[in-house]
Design a protein around this motif. Structure first.
Motif, mmCIF file in Angstrom:
data_model
loop_
_atom_site.group_PDB
_atom_site.id
_atom_site.type_symbol
_atom_site.label_atom_id
_atom_site.label_comp_id
_atom_site.label_asym_id
_atom_site.label_seq_id
_atom_site.Cartn_x
_atom_site.Cartn_y
_atom_site.Cartn_z
ATOM 1 N N UNK A 153 0.855 -1.188 0.000
ATOM 2 C CA UNK A 153 0.000 0.000 0.000
ATOM 3 C C UNK A 153 0.885 1.230 0.000
ATOM 4 N N UNK A 154 0.592 2.179 -0.871
ATOM 5 C CA UNK A 154 1.266 3.474 -0.829
ATOM 6 C C UNK A 154 0.463 4.360 0.121
ATOM 7 N N UNK B 291 -3.355 8.689 1.838
ATOM 8 C CA UNK B 291 -3.617 9.808 2.747
ATOM 9 C C UNK B 291 -3.959 11.079 1.999
ATOM 10 N N UNK B 292 -3.314 11.290 0.852
ATOM 11 C CA UNK B 292 -3.567 12.540 0.124
ATOM 12 C C UNK B 292 -4.977 12.606 -0.440
ATOM 13 N N UNK C 28 2.286 -8.600 2.966
ATOM 14 C CA UNK C 28 1.418 -7.436 2.809
ATOM 15 C C UNK C 28 2.199 -6.233 3.318
ATOM 16 N N UNK C 29 2.546 -5.314 2.440
ATOM 17 C CA UNK C 29 3.563 -4.321 2.754
ATOM 18 C C UNK C 29 3.038 -2.894 2.706
ATOM 19 N N UNK C 30 3.847 -2.017 3.284
ATOM 20 C CA UNK C 30 3.546 -0.579 3.242
ATOM 21 C C UNK C 30 4.776 0.200 2.825
ATOM 22 N N UNK C 31 4.529 1.323 2.169
ATOM 23 C CA UNK C 31 5.511 2.396 2.023
ATOM 24 C C UNK C 31 4.777 3.690 2.345
ATOM 25 N N UNK C 32 5.549 4.718 2.658
ATOM 26 C CA UNK C 32 4.972 6.052 2.774
ATOM 27 C C UNK C 32 4.291 6.395 4.081
ATOM 28 N N UNK C 33 4.657 5.723 5.180
ATOM 29 C CA UNK C 33 4.042 6.099 6.458
ATOM 30 C C UNK C 33 4.399 7.540 6.818
ATOM 31 N N UNK D 39 7.922 7.608 0.959
ATOM 32 C CA UNK D 39 9.195 7.231 1.561
ATOM 33 C C UNK D 39 9.200 5.734 1.887
ATOM 34 N N UNK D 40 10.348 5.050 1.749
ATOM 35 C CA UNK D 40 10.392 3.636 2.109
ATOM 36 C C UNK D 40 9.841 3.356 3.507
ATOM 37 N N UNK D 41 8.989 2.321 3.564
ATOM 38 C CA UNK D 41 8.550 1.713 4.831
ATOM 39 C C UNK D 41 8.015 2.753 5.812
ATOM 40 N N UNK D 42 8.478 2.632 7.067
ATOM 41 C CA UNK D 42 8.083 3.589 8.109
ATOM 42 C C UNK D 42 9.260 4.502 8.441
ATOM 43 N N UNK D 43 10.181 4.625 7.517
ATOM 44 C CA UNK D 43 11.363 5.427 7.780
ATOM 45 C C UNK D 43 11.066 6.922 7.732
ATOM 46 N N UNK D 44 11.826 7.660 8.506
ATOM 47 C CA UNK D 44 11.755 9.118 8.491
ATOM 48 C C UNK D 44 12.355 9.602 7.175
ATOM 49 N N UNK D 45 11.757 10.605 6.577
ATOM 50 C CA UNK D 45 12.269 11.138 5.314
ATOM 51 C C UNK D 45 13.692 11.664 5.494
#
Length: 513
Positions: free
Chosen positions: A247-248, A253-254, A312-317, A388-394
């Motif tokens: 999921x992006x 969110x936008x 089941x993955x995420x990017x962009x937290x 942004x990758x995963x739950x990483x800070x930008x």
């Protein structure tokens, strides 16, 4: 995305792809010539959310004919040989190394190359006799892999115990400075000697591998028989993952004007649609592709169909959180915002709830549920520049090291199939390996699953979960064909997330920790 005949012709004419890379790309295009609504039974709504980029299937293809990630139990070869390949039980180091190289060439994946080459130290340790001579053989073996598996998603494991083979592997890794194979040490300070941990930390600084996995944490979630494959993907050994769908979150969110709309309405809707597409893909692989019926890996016990699951993955937290902070009128960013942590936690809790309530297809090994994964990012669509990758800070918004560790650690609980954070140090840390291991121990005490580092001034760096050489990326950007396909991905991910410019962690930051 559906492919076209023009995609085939563009690939054939490409000047910056090798023959092997063209072959791999053409195979992927062929899988995407089929409309999944016809072939797999996707609903129009599922397809709509793939088309609007909220759901991303990483262009895996629709006529799926093998699982995405395969983690063979290579000890089967050491014990039994391999009938299909006419390989007898190995009796010497030469024989086991030669046999493994042969088997690797028959292990498929989404990249066409093996993404897991086993617990190398455990496999080789019984055959170590003369360390000086065996080092030469192991070094040649690892170099052979780098030149014949030009894809740094190929991943080896070592640890948690110190072995002669493990030391020789790390020494060779440092000397070779190759991107492949990627490597993880399954680390447990109660099992791993301090000397071995510091040697692994030295290698991690100098050549960006091995990364450190919290072995006790992963064993608690996945059992003793797991492996770390591809980027940092923890999966059942003797099995793997059929597919990876992400999921992006930033894109989702936008489309929302409030946290409530995101968490209670759109996110669960999109997540359920994504899970449903995964079910259909798994059914096709198992019931129609005949992979498990025809593969010698299944027939001889290297893998078992019942050990596979879905990711089941995420990017962009970070991007989702930053957007929702702005919607609330707050000029704050994920990683340095108390309200941001509340929003991000609400997103992850909702996603976990949706995933936990979904009964997956052909996922017996993981209690009929799919595993959440923190995906490292890609450059498939313009939306990837906004996630942004995963739950990483930008990059550029990171807090100090201690604050960053504390901020990131709570998110690791959500991702049993893999997550990780990266920290860049300067050259002085090579002389302070004890401090690096202390940082890793501290992170694992905070319930980190996975951590890695590298030196800022090296050519060989970790992009997200895999490695590239910056010099090779630059040649690719100039239009040259390069050996490794991960170089394309590294260039694209850097374009999206500026990963070559991560914050340098200085001595002051470490002392503060």
């Amino acid at each position: 995305m559906l492919a076209t005949l023009q995609d085939i012709l563009d690939t054939v004419k490409a000047e910056n792809l090798t023959y092997q890379q063209k072959l791999m790309t053409l195979g992927n295009i062929a899988e995407r010539l089929f409309d999944p609504r016809d072939l797999l039974g996707y609903s129009d709504e599922e397809w709509q959310y793939l088309q609007n980029q909220m759901i991303c299937d990483l262009n895996e293809g629709y006529a799926v004919y093998r699982p995405r990630y395969i983690l063979p139990d290579y000890s089967v070869y050491v014990k039994n040989g391999c009938r299909f390949l006419d390989l007898p039980v190995p009796k010497t180091l030469d024989e086991v190394l030669d046999g493994l190289l042969i088997i690797y060439s028959h292990v498929p994946s989404i990249t066409t190359f093996p993404v897991y080459i086993g617990r190398l130290d455990s496999l080789l340790e019984p055959f170590i006799c003369d360390e000086a001579q065996d080092y030469i053989k192991i070094k040649r073996f690892l170099n052979h892999i780098d030149k014949t598996v030009p894809d740094s998603f190929c991943h080896a494991n070592i640890g948690p115990y110190e072995t002669r083979a493990g030391r020789l592997i790390l020494q060779a890794v440092i000397e070779l400075e190759n991107t492949t194979p990627n490597m993880t040490i399954r680390y447990d300070k109660n099992k791993t000697s301090r000397e071995f941990a510091e040697l692994a930390a030295k290698a991690c600084l100098l050549v960006s591998k091995p990364s450190f996995a919290n072995d006790a944490y992963y064993r608690a979630d996945l059992g003793e028989e797991y492996g770390v494959a591809s980027c940092y993907n923890a999966l059942p050994e003797c099995g793997g993952a059929y597919t990876l769908t992400r999921l992006r979150l930033g894109t989702i969110a936008r489309a929302c004007s409030s946290v409530t709309e995101m968490v209670e309405q759109l996110l669960p809707k999109v997540a359920k649609l994504a899970l449903s597409t995964m079910d259909k893909r798994h059914q096709f692989i198992v019931e129609q592709s005949n992979f498990f019926k025809t593969s010698f890996l299944e027939q001889e016990g290297f893998i078992k169909r019942t050990n596979f699951t879905g990711m089941f993955a995420i990017v962009g937290l970070a991007d989702a959180t930053n957007h929702l902070l702005r919607q609330e009128g707050l000029d704050e960013t994920f990683g340095q915002s108390a309200r941001g942590e509340e929003i991000a936690t609400a997103i992850m809790q909702k996603l976990k709830s949706v995933n936990d309530s979904h009964i997956g297809v052909y996922a017996e090994r993981t209690d009929n549920h799919y595993l959440l994964h923190a995906q490292v990012g890609a450059s498939i669509d313009a939306e990837d520049k906004l996630n942004t990758p995963a739950h990483r800070v930008k990059v550029g918004q990171e807090p100090t090291l201690l604050a960053h560790l504390k901020q990131s650690a709570p998110y690791h609980q959500y991702f049993p199939s893999g997550t990780g954070d990266l920290f860049v140090f300067d050259q002085t840390y090579v002389d302070h390996l004890d401090a690096v291991v202390d940082i890793i121990d501290g992170a694992f005490a905070l319930n980190y699953r996975y951590i890695t580092t590298y030196l800022k001034n090296t050519d060989l760096i970790r992009v997200t979960g895999y490695l590239v050489k910056k010099s090779e990326v630059e040649r690719f950007r100039q239009g040259e064909a390069v050996l490794r396909d991960t170089t394309w991905f590294g260039a694209g991910t850097d374009d999206c997330a500026q990963v070559f410019d991560r914050q340098l962690r200085d001595q002051g930051n470490v002392n503060a920790g």
